[in-house]
Design an enzyme around this catalytic site. Sequence first.
Site, PDB file in Angstrom:
ATOM      1  N   TYR A   1       0.857  -1.183   0.000  1.00  0.00           N
ATOM      2  CA  TYR A   1       0.000   0.000   0.000  1.00  0.00           C
ATOM      3  C   TYR A   1       0.899   1.240   0.000  1.00  0.00           C
ATOM      4  O   TYR A   1       0.848   2.075   0.903  1.00  0.00           O
ATOM      5  CB  TYR A   1      -0.997  -0.006   1.165  1.00  0.00           C
ATOM      6  CG  TYR A   1      -2.307   0.655   0.769  1.00  0.00           C
ATOM      7  CD1 TYR A   1      -3.159   0.037  -0.145  1.00  0.00           C
ATOM      8  CD2 TYR A   1      -2.666   1.897   1.266  1.00  0.00           C
ATOM      9  CE1 TYR A   1      -4.334   0.643  -0.550  1.00  0.00           C
ATOM     10  CE2 TYR A   1      -3.839   2.514   0.870  1.00  0.00           C
ATOM     11  CZ  TYR A   1      -4.663   1.874  -0.038  1.00  0.00           C
ATOM     12  OH  TYR A   1      -5.824   2.481  -0.437  1.00  0.00           O
TER      13      TYR A   1
ATOM     14  N   GLY B   1       6.370   8.048   0.886  1.00  0.00           N
ATOM     15  CA  GLY B   1       7.425   7.680   1.842  1.00  0.00           C
ATOM     16  C   GLY B   1       8.184   6.453   1.352  1.00  0.00           C
ATOM     17  O   GLY B   1       9.423   6.436   1.328  1.00  0.00           O
ATOM     18  N   HIS B   2       7.445   5.422   0.926  1.00  0.00           N
ATOM     19  CA  HIS B   2       8.099   4.216   0.414  1.00  0.00           C
ATOM     20  C   HIS B   2       8.911   4.544  -0.845  1.00  0.00           C
ATOM     21  O   HIS B   2      10.018   4.049  -1.030  1.00  0.00           O
ATOM     22  CB  HIS B   2       7.051   3.155   0.026  1.00  0.00           C
ATOM     23  CG  HIS B   2       6.248   2.638   1.174  1.00  0.00           C
ATOM     24  ND1 HIS B   2       4.902   2.899   1.324  1.00  0.00           N
ATOM     25  CD2 HIS B   2       6.592   1.861   2.220  1.00  0.00           C
ATOM     26  CE1 HIS B   2       4.455   2.305   2.398  1.00  0.00           C
ATOM     27  NE2 HIS B   2       5.447   1.670   2.972  1.00  0.00           N
TER      28      HIS B   2
ATOM     29  N   GLY C   1      12.689   3.623   6.697  1.00  0.00           N
ATOM     30  CA  GLY C   1      12.266   4.978   7.036  1.00  0.00           C
ATOM     31  C   GLY C   1      12.400   5.199   8.541  1.00  0.00           C
ATOM     32  O   GLY C   1      12.188   4.296   9.334  1.00  0.00           O
TER      33      GLY C   1
ATOM     34  N   ASP D   1       9.548   4.920  11.739  1.00  0.00           N
ATOM     35  CA  ASP D   1       9.637   3.801  12.683  1.00  0.00           C
ATOM     36  C   ASP D   1      11.056   3.802  13.244  1.00  0.00           C
ATOM     37  O   ASP D   1      11.871   2.943  12.910  1.00  0.00           O
ATOM     38  CB  ASP D   1       9.359   2.479  11.967  1.00  0.00           C
ATOM     39  CG  ASP D   1       7.956   2.452  11.400  1.00  0.00           C
ATOM     40  OD1 ASP D   1       7.004   2.362  12.176  1.00  0.00           O
ATOM     41  OD2 ASP D   1       7.820   2.555  10.169  1.00  0.00           O
TER      42      ASP D   1
ATOM     43  N   SER E   1       1.898   7.371   6.112  1.00  0.00           N
ATOM     44  CA  SER E   1       1.770   6.011   6.631  1.00  0.00           C
ATOM     45  C   SER E   1       0.649   5.338   5.847  1.00  0.00           C
ATOM     46  O   SER E   1      -0.351   5.975   5.506  1.00  0.00           O
ATOM     47  CB  SER E   1       1.374   6.077   8.107  1.00  0.00           C
ATOM     48  OG  SER E   1       0.859   4.829   8.533  1.00  0.00           O
ATOM     49  N   SER E   2       0.819   4.040   5.590  1.00  0.00           N
ATOM     50  CA  SER E   2      -0.256   3.317   4.902  1.00  0.00           C
ATOM     51  C   SER E   2      -1.519   3.350   5.750  1.00  0.00           C
ATOM     52  O   SER E   2      -2.633   3.316   5.237  1.00  0.00           O
ATOM     53  CB  SER E   2       0.158   1.865   4.649  1.00  0.00           C
ATOM     54  OG  SER E   2       1.366   1.836   3.931  1.00  0.00           O
TER      55      SER E   2
END
Length: 272
Positions: free
Chosen positions: A23, A27-28, A138, A141, A176-177
């Site tokens: 998802y 960010g990813h 990232g 976390d 965030s997902s």
Amino acid sequence: MQKISAQIKKSGKTIVLVPTMGYLHEGHLSLVRIGQKVCDIVIVSIFVNPTQFGPAEDLDSYPKDLERDCALLKKEGVETVFAPASEELYPAGYQTYVNTLKLSEHLCGISRPALFQGVTTVLTKLFNIVNPDKAVFGKKDFQQFVIVSRMVKDLNFNIEIIGAPIIREADGLAMSSRNAYLKKNQRDSALSLYKALKKAENLVKKGEKKAEVIINAASKLINSFDEILIDYISICDFEFFEEVKIIDRPVLMALAVKAGRTRLIDNIILFQ
Ligand code: PAF
């Protein structure tokens, strides 16, 4: 995947792994772009890892869209996505787990006791399968980043762990997902995390050194929003997550809240 990875290595190319639960958001994609700068081949894993979810958590409802994820990655030039089925990574009779003892007993590890054992176990498996030279995580976390770095050092993985900056929406909410779960009023309240961190940063810049004063101010700000429940607000050292009372060196301020039923985390490094 092991065969593909061995072929890439044989051709003299380096591999960077970007582990995700799918998802994908900006960010990813920022992790992918960092990966592209440091290695020849970026491999993205997409796997909603069941062992890192507690029984009352959102494993079943975790958002998924593999087709969309693959299309986004293709646009970024990623050619290899590793998306195993749950039974492939955890077949019947599975018995082996990896733990980073004390580091997992702080912050998110308190309210999510299964989390870090699940993360370190699945990453050990992904590292053994993909055999990357580097892996990108990232720093939203932050605890996960520190724990993975520790695990790689302690277990002698020959992998460089790269920490990447938090990517935020225009108003400051960390991507965030799980943001996909938020209803309109919860999305407004979710911004309280970023506002609290910014408030803390300003207080420290103005000379406040007492962690308690900063935590109280952050807590008051967050509690002034609707449908928000604080899990923790912590000011701690960023190696072992031990609580810090006086801010006389750079420290981590980390927080977790629930906006409705959605658990959100964010953090900042505070220094004067
Ligand atoms: O950060 C995540 O998305 C997950 O914890 C990870 C690193 C992919 C392991 O499942």
